[in-house]
Enzyme design. Sequence first.
Site, PDB file in Angstrom:
ATOM      1  N   SER A  14       0.843  -1.197   0.000  1.00  0.00           N
ATOM      2  CA  SER A  14       0.000   0.000   0.000  1.00  0.00           C
ATOM      3  C   SER A  14       0.882   1.252   0.000  1.00  0.00           C
ATOM      4  O   SER A  14       1.945   1.269  -0.614  1.00  0.00           O
ATOM      5  CB  SER A  14      -0.961  -0.047   1.195  1.00  0.00           C
ATOM      6  N   ASP A 184       3.243  12.168   9.196  1.00  0.00           N
ATOM      7  CA  ASP A 184       1.888  12.539   9.588  1.00  0.00           C
ATOM      8  C   ASP A 184       1.310  11.579  10.620  1.00  0.00           C
ATOM      9  O   ASP A 184       0.104  11.547  10.826  1.00  0.00           O
ATOM     10  CB  ASP A 184       0.976  12.565   8.358  1.00  0.00           C
ATOM     11  N   HIS A 187       2.622   7.765   7.669  1.00  0.00           N
ATOM     12  CA  HIS A 187       3.607   7.551   6.613  1.00  0.00           C
ATOM     13  C   HIS A 187       5.007   7.891   7.108  1.00  0.00           C
ATOM     14  O   HIS A 187       5.188   8.779   7.936  1.00  0.00           O
ATOM     15  CB  HIS A 187       3.238   8.383   5.381  1.00  0.00           C
TER      16      HIS A 187
END
Length: 254
Positions: A14, A184, A187
């Site tokens: 992902s 954040d 990530h």
Amino acid sequence: MVGPGRPQIVLFGSSIVQLSYSNGGWGAILSDLYSRKADILVRGYGGWNSRGALQVLEQVFPKDAAVQPSLVIVYFGGNDSVRPHPNGQNAHVPLPEYVENMRKIATHLKSLSEKTRVIFLSAPPVNEAQIFERYGSHTNRTNELCHKYSEACIEVCHELDVKVVDLWTALQQREDWMTACFLDGIHLSSEGSKIVAKEILKVLKEAEWKPSLHWRSMVSEFRECLPFTPAANSNGNSHPVDEPPVLPWQTQWE
């Protein structure tokens, strides 16, 4: 296809994979180290979970491909582990289904060829306070759920004899991980990516795979060919060309 053919290393996952070339990412680190040794192919799909991965698995990794990857590094779990939304419209995958999906992914990849190796990355931790500050309360991500999915990934890897990197533990070995490892809260920053790269390279160095897939053990392409004659030493003798020198910033990865 650009030749000559090199071993292929595929990163499949992902957003942790899709963004692995951004911000000094771990994919970029691997690409630098494997320059002239292997081709790094990124198959990253931000926002995806293991259920989506299964839907495209045979398209990304067809069994009848003329060339099969030497190594596949797989990451799914962070999105699977989000709390389910009441309307069911988010990335959550129940833990038993996640385990079964990862088992199917591993089984398929191992069947591609006798020389295809697989490494799974488990779900990393998250910084819940940083997520709330950036996204508000609607992400439904918790460190506790990441841990459960990380442990489940590790367990299925042990069951199937697949190498696994415990990212949930590895990132938290750094004392300031909550502020240093994320952009954040989810990530990875460049510091977080350095830990991921280090753990992957550790697995590759310790694995008793033949041939070895650690970057220092692989032969560089065209190492015997130079567009000039190597300079002679003080005795007037020239030496055959060996591996290209390790560059200063690469020594930390040996």
